[in-house]
Scaffold this motif. Sequence first.
Motif, mmCIF file in Angstrom:
data_model
loop_
_atom_site.group_PDB
_atom_site.id
_atom_site.type_symbol
_atom_site.label_atom_id
_atom_site.label_comp_id
_atom_site.label_asym_id
_atom_site.label_seq_id
_atom_site.Cartn_x
_atom_site.Cartn_y
_atom_site.Cartn_z
ATOM 1 N N VAL A 108 61.694 -43.392 -38.068
ATOM 2 C CA VAL A 108 60.459 -43.531 -38.851
ATOM 3 C C VAL A 108 60.718 -44.088 -40.254
ATOM 4 C CG1 VAL A 108 59.390 -41.637 -37.567
ATOM 5 C CG2 VAL A 108 60.571 -41.143 -39.725
ATOM 6 N N ALA A 109 61.982 -44.304 -40.615
ATOM 7 C CA ALA A 109 62.297 -44.782 -41.962
ATOM 8 C C ALA A 109 62.042 -46.279 -42.089
ATOM 9 C CB ALA A 109 63.765 -44.475 -42.294
ATOM 10 N N LEU A 110 61.745 -46.703 -43.313
ATOM 11 C CA LEU A 110 61.589 -48.124 -43.606
ATOM 12 C C LEU A 110 62.935 -48.829 -43.484
ATOM 13 C CD1 LEU A 110 59.363 -47.955 -46.829
ATOM 14 C CD2 LEU A 110 58.597 -48.434 -44.484
ATOM 15 N N SER A 111 62.912 -50.129 -43.320
ATOM 16 C CA SER A 111 64.142 -50.905 -43.314
ATOM 17 C C SER A 111 64.757 -50.883 -44.707
ATOM 18 C CB SER A 111 63.866 -52.349 -42.900
ATOM 19 O OG SER A 111 63.093 -52.996 -43.909
ATOM 20 N N GLU A 112 65.992 -51.324 -44.824
ATOM 21 C CA GLU A 112 66.656 -51.369 -46.126
ATOM 22 C C GLU A 112 65.915 -52.300 -47.091
ATOM 23 O OE1 GLU A 112 70.688 -52.437 -45.372
ATOM 24 O OE2 GLU A 112 71.113 -50.636 -44.195
ATOM 25 N N ASN A 113 65.471 -53.446 -46.612
ATOM 26 C CA ASN A 113 64.756 -54.388 -47.479
ATOM 27 C C ASN A 113 63.413 -53.824 -47.930
ATOM 28 O OD1 ASN A 113 66.732 -56.382 -47.481
ATOM 29 N ND2 ASN A 113 65.908 -57.400 -45.668
ATOM 30 N N ASP A 114 62.668 -53.214 -47.007
ATOM 31 C CA ASP A 114 61.377 -52.636 -47.371
ATOM 32 C C ASP A 114 61.561 -51.456 -48.325
ATOM 33 O OD1 ASP A 114 60.035 -54.488 -45.861
ATOM 34 O OD2 ASP A 114 59.712 -53.168 -44.134
ATOM 35 N N THR A 115 62.659 -50.727 -48.142
ATOM 36 C CA THR A 115 62.951 -49.618 -49.054
ATOM 37 C C THR A 115 63.208 -50.141 -50.462
ATOM 38 O OG1 THR A 115 63.839 -48.153 -47.331
ATOM 39 C CG2 THR A 115 64.598 -47.788 -49.585
ATOM 40 N N ARG A 116 63.988 -51.225 -50.580
ATOM 41 C CA ARG A 116 64.242 -51.801 -51.907
ATOM 42 C C ARG A 116 62.936 -52.244 -52.564
ATOM 43 N NH1 ARG A 116 69.425 -53.387 -50.027
ATOM 44 N NH2 ARG A 116 68.592 -55.173 -48.891
ATOM 45 N N SER A 117 62.044 -52.821 -51.785
ATOM 46 C CA SER A 117 60.750 -53.250 -52.332
ATOM 47 C C SER A 117 59.964 -52.047 -52.843
ATOM 48 C CB SER A 117 59.938 -53.989 -51.261
ATOM 49 O OG SER A 117 60.588 -55.180 -50.860
ATOM 50 N N LEU A 118 60.018 -50.942 -52.104
ATOM 51 C CA LEU A 118 59.309 -49.730 -52.525
ATOM 52 C C LEU A 118 59.916 -49.169 -53.811
ATOM 53 C CD1 LEU A 118 57.160 -47.580 -51.879
ATOM 54 C CD2 LEU A 118 58.885 -46.399 -50.476
ATOM 55 N N ILE A 119 61.234 -49.158 -53.893
ATOM 56 C CA ILE A 119 61.909 -48.653 -55.092
ATOM 57 C C ILE A 119 61.581 -49.531 -56.296
ATOM 58 C CG2 ILE A 119 64.152 -48.215 -56.161
ATOM 59 C CD1 ILE A 119 65.218 -47.607 -53.331
ATOM 60 N N GLU A 120 61.581 -50.827 -56.099
ATOM 61 C CA GLU A 120 61.257 -51.745 -57.202
ATOM 62 C C GLU A 120 59.826 -51.543 -57.676
ATOM 63 O OE1 GLU A 120 62.187 -55.385 -55.275
ATOM 64 O OE2 GLU A 120 64.274 -55.447 -55.989
ATOM 65 N N ALA A 121 58.913 -51.242 -56.751
ATOM 66 C CA ALA A 121 57.522 -50.971 -57.131
ATOM 67 C C ALA A 121 57.437 -49.698 -57.961
ATOM 68 C CB ALA A 121 56.657 -50.850 -55.878
ATOM 69 N N ARG A 122 58.212 -48.668 -57.575
ATOM 70 C CA ARG A 122 58.221 -47.419 -58.343
ATOM 71 C C ARG A 122 58.827 -47.655 -59.727
ATOM 72 N NH1 ARG A 122 55.178 -44.376 -58.626
ATOM 73 N NH2 ARG A 122 56.481 -42.613 -59.249
ATOM 74 N N GLN A 123 59.847 -48.509 -59.802
ATOM 75 C CA GLN A 123 60.474 -48.827 -61.094
ATOM 76 C C GLN A 123 59.442 -49.432 -62.037
ATOM 77 O OE1 GLN A 123 63.899 -51.365 -60.774
ATOM 78 N NE2 GLN A 123 63.957 -51.794 -62.960
ATOM 79 N N LYS A 124 58.636 -50.343 -61.535
ATOM 80 C CA LYS A 124 57.613 -50.975 -62.370
ATOM 81 C C LYS A 124 56.572 -49.956 -62.813
ATOM 82 C CE LYS A 124 58.105 -55.545 -60.251
ATOM 83 N NZ LYS A 124 57.453 -56.599 -59.414
ATOM 84 N N GLU A 125 56.201 -49.043 -61.919
ATOM 85 C CA GLU A 125 55.208 -48.025 -62.268
ATOM 86 C C GLU A 125 55.734 -47.103 -63.358
ATOM 87 O OE1 GLU A 125 54.010 -46.046 -58.717
ATOM 88 O OE2 GLU A 125 53.358 -47.897 -57.724
ATOM 89 N N TYR A 126 57.005 -46.707 -63.250
ATOM 90 C CA TYR A 126 57.583 -45.852 -64.287
ATOM 91 C C TYR A 126 57.693 -46.592 -65.607
ATOM 92 C CZ TYR A 126 58.991 -42.105 -61.043
ATOM 93 O OH TYR A 126 58.995 -41.066 -60.157
ATOM 94 N N GLY A 127 57.904 -47.885 -65.546
ATOM 95 C CA GLY A 127 58.067 -48.671 -66.773
ATOM 96 C C GLY A 127 56.781 -49.105 -67.423
#
Length: 286
Positions: free
Chosen positions: A266-285
Amino acid sequence: MSNSTLPRRVLGRRLREFREERKMSRTHAARACEMGSQTLWRLETGRSSEIKRVTVNLLCDLYGVVDEDRRMLLWLATESRKDGWWQSFVGGFTPWAELFIGLEAATCSYTTWQSAILPGLLQIPEYRRALWELQGQRVDIDSELGLLAKRQERLADPSFKLKALVNELALHQNVGGKDVMVQQMCHLVEISRLPNVSVRTVPFGAPAHLGLHSKDFVFLEFPEHPNPALTESPVIYIENSAGALYLDKPAEIEMYRAARADIERVALSENDTRSLIEARQKEYGS
């Protein structure tokens, strides 16, 4: 075997197997060798900090161990007396974690499932410091951070494989403040690009999976030894605020192997996970 923890566990496992082959109870074996049952339990589970060759010889006599196997067990006993690198970090980790640190240093494949907090091997110092401050425990922060840095050196070893399965909730937990989380998300993206590291997130709304029942765990696997008897079986490590649990029975290993596979399903792929993390980085910033 480059540290004392793995030889202790292999020695204990082999002694337990020899005892069970003789259909002898731990209580009976301990009494026959004039030791406490708890002492033998610690020896068989790799938790004994002091292993004497005379004790191993007594058990070999009792179990009728042949000379070749006896020599192997005595060699393991000698190896078990050597200190690991983590011995210099006294006070840098809770007592029950000492065995885990040694096993982690010997593992070749490391899978972790974390439902709320990022795995230690992926944490930046500021994130780690905030977690310790939150718990309010009296620890030597500098020693703890030094230990963390030493542990994370394994990530530079291409023969070491890390698979981090993380609930999306861990990306939303604001640990240490927004500035810390921006740095932490940036670090996650960078570390996830290493060829021996896989970071995959289980997103909100994912189908039900076995990780909901198994809770957080670490699945440790070890290199194959030329002598199959010296190859350590996988170990499942489960930690909470009260202590830690080590599971190594075949049925337990298979149960967590199935849980790992179902979480990966059920986990996202590695690439989709990186995209999700980058989106969270922008939200925190923002």
